[in-house]
Scaffold this active site. Structure first.
Site, PDB file in Angstrom:
ATOM      1  N   LYS A 181       0.847  -1.184   0.000  1.00 11.10           N
ATOM      2  CA  LYS A 181       0.000   0.000   0.000  1.00 11.10           C
ATOM      3  C   LYS A 181       0.887   1.240   0.000  1.00 11.10           C
ATOM      4  O   LYS A 181       1.664   1.462   0.935  1.00 11.10           O
ATOM      5  CB  LYS A 181      -0.907   0.011   1.228  1.00 11.10           C
ATOM      6  CG  LYS A 181      -1.774   1.254   1.237  1.00 11.10           C
ATOM      7  CD  LYS A 181      -2.577   1.402   2.488  1.00 11.10           C
ATOM      8  CE  LYS A 181      -2.741   2.883   2.730  1.00 11.10           C
ATOM      9  NZ  LYS A 181      -3.468   3.209   3.917  1.00 11.10           N
ATOM     10  N   GLY A 206      -8.039   9.433  10.226  1.00  8.08           N
ATOM     11  CA  GLY A 206      -8.272   9.551  11.665  1.00  8.08           C
ATOM     12  C   GLY A 206      -9.373  10.518  12.060  1.00  8.08           C
ATOM     13  O   GLY A 206      -9.649  10.695  13.244  1.00  8.08           O
ATOM     14  N   ALA A 260      -9.519   5.632   4.652  1.00 10.76           N
ATOM     15  CA  ALA A 260      -9.357   6.759   5.580  1.00 10.76           C
ATOM     16  C   ALA A 260     -10.634   7.560   5.785  1.00 10.76           C
ATOM     17  O   ALA A 260     -11.354   7.860   4.832  1.00 10.76           O
ATOM     18  CB  ALA A 260      -8.254   7.715   5.134  1.00 10.76           C
ATOM     19  N   THR A 269      -8.595   3.761  12.406  1.00  8.69           N
ATOM     20  CA  THR A 269      -8.938   4.493  13.626  1.00  8.69           C
ATOM     21  C   THR A 269     -10.324   4.158  14.158  1.00  8.69           C
ATOM     22  O   THR A 269     -10.514   4.057  15.380  1.00  8.69           O
ATOM     23  CB  THR A 269      -8.844   6.010  13.363  1.00  8.69           C
ATOM     24  OG1 THR A 269      -7.577   6.280  12.766  1.00  8.69           O
ATOM     25  CG2 THR A 269      -8.984   6.804  14.634  1.00  8.69           C
TER      26      THR A 269
HETATM   27  C1  LIG Z   1      -4.038   6.264   4.384  1.00  5.96           C
HETATM   28  C2  LIG Z   1      -3.902   5.655   5.663  1.00  5.96           C
HETATM   29  O1  LIG Z   1      -2.938   5.790   6.362  1.00  5.96           O
HETATM   30  C3  LIG Z   1      -4.997   4.848   6.101  1.00  5.96           C
HETATM   31  O2  LIG Z   1      -4.723   3.514   5.947  1.00  5.96           O
HETATM   32  C4  LIG Z   1      -5.369   5.122   7.472  1.00  5.96           C
HETATM   33  O3  LIG Z   1      -4.556   4.499   8.391  1.00  5.96           O
HETATM   34  C5  LIG Z   1      -6.756   4.718   7.663  1.00  5.96           C
HETATM   35  O4  LIG Z   1      -7.431   5.833   7.960  1.00  5.96           O
HETATM   36  P1  LIG Z   1      -8.397   5.823   9.220  1.00  5.96           P
HETATM   37  O5  LIG Z   1      -7.512   5.644  10.395  1.00  5.96           O
HETATM   38  O6  LIG Z   1      -9.059   7.150   9.147  1.00  5.96           O
HETATM   39  O7  LIG Z   1      -9.335   4.687   9.030  1.00  5.96           O
END
Ligand SMILES: CC(=O)[C@@H](O)[C@H](O)COP(=O)(O)O
Length: 271
Positions: free
Chosen positions: A107, A168, A194, A217
């Site tokens: 990724k 996050g 995300a 998150t």
């Molecule tokens: C782009 C990135 O780093 C994502 O994998 C992130 O860790 C997930 O985003 P969330 O923590 O908002 O779900």
């Protein structure tokens, strides 16, 4: 009952078929035991690992995440969290390939700003080109910009992963219209990556036609991560089923009675 993902609805990434369309991160948990328990509850088969933050063998004197989440059970998806240039991201993934014995699925994320963690798209495109040329299968975190998503697909990325909202933030899907444009043009899987905050966000992403959802998150930061992981699993399944079933059209100003009026007992026509 038809399995919602396989065999009639396969989810294929880089030639491999998966049952779960939920991909999860491994950061922000209390400890590796909790990470493992949440991932089990999520049903995820692909788990992403920040190579710069998590020990998967870089430090042989520290516990390794892989002792809890072995590659024999999960597809490990090394990621470049914390990288701000194409050069850093490519170097990080070359290291991951060494640590994981030639593993190709990665990724890519190249960040542009430490406050909003938005992707730096010129550097992302540059890194994607180098990685694809070097034989990596690249799943790529990117802006929800249909033009740049198409460029990443043309470079040869195996999955396009636009943000739903800031990493996050838990703000859910800020721009469903852009996501639809990206989904409609794509010939490789599109996953929201995300910004998911709760299970209904994951459901909405899937109802829009996303092939999968990647999150961290919302699960790790929940008061009960294990329960939230299970909620996310069901949210993704529900959204996929609803997408495949085909929702009714929205009628903004028209009602439509749930029971037919024709032949109604005591209706005016029968009176
Ligand atoms: C782009 C990135 O780093 C994502 O994998 C992130 O860790 C997930 O985003 P969330 O923590 O908002 O779900």
């Amino acid at each position: 009952m038809m399995n919602p993902t396989t065999p009639n609805d396969p989810f294929i990434i880089a030639g491999k078929t998966y049952s779960s369309r939920l991909l999860v991160g491994t950061g922000k948990y209390k400890d590796f035991e909790q990470t493992r328990a949440a991932i089990d509850a999520s049903g995820a088969e692909i788990i992403t690992v920040a190579i710069r933050r998590t020990n998967i063998g870089q430090d042989p004197n520290q516990p390794s995440l892989l002792d809890y989440l072995p590659p024999s059970e999960f597809t490990i998806l090394p990621n470049t969290a914390g990288c701000y240039s194409a050069e850093d991201a490519v170097r990080t993934l070359r290291l991951a390939r060494e640590l994981l014995n030639g593993h190709k699925l990665v990724k890519l994320e190249v960040l542009g700003d430490p406050n909003n963690l938005f992707p730096n798209m010129p550097e992302t495109l540059k890194a994607a080109k180098t990685l694809v040329d070097e034989g990596f299968d690249v799943m790529v975190y990117c802006a929800d910009d249909p033009i740049q998503c198409k460029m990443l697909e043309d470079i040869g990325c195996v999955a396009i992963m636009p943000l739903a909202s800031l990493i996050g933030s838990g703000m859910g899907i800020i721009n469903p219209w852009n996501l639809r444009l990206i989904i409609d043009q794509a010939t490789v899987p599109v996953l929201v990556d995300a910004g998911v905050g709760t299970a209904s966000d994951a459901t909405i992403a899937m109802e829009l036609g996303c092939d999968g959802v990647l999150m961290n998150t919302a699960i790790a930061g929940a008061q009960d991560p294990i329960r939230m992981a299970s909620a996310m699993k069901h949210g993704v399944l529900a959204g996929r089923q609803a997408y495949l079933a085909g929702r009714i059209p929205r009628k903004y100003y028209d009602a439509d009675p749930s029971s037919p009026l024709e032949g109604m007992i005591h209706s005016r026509s029968n009176a």
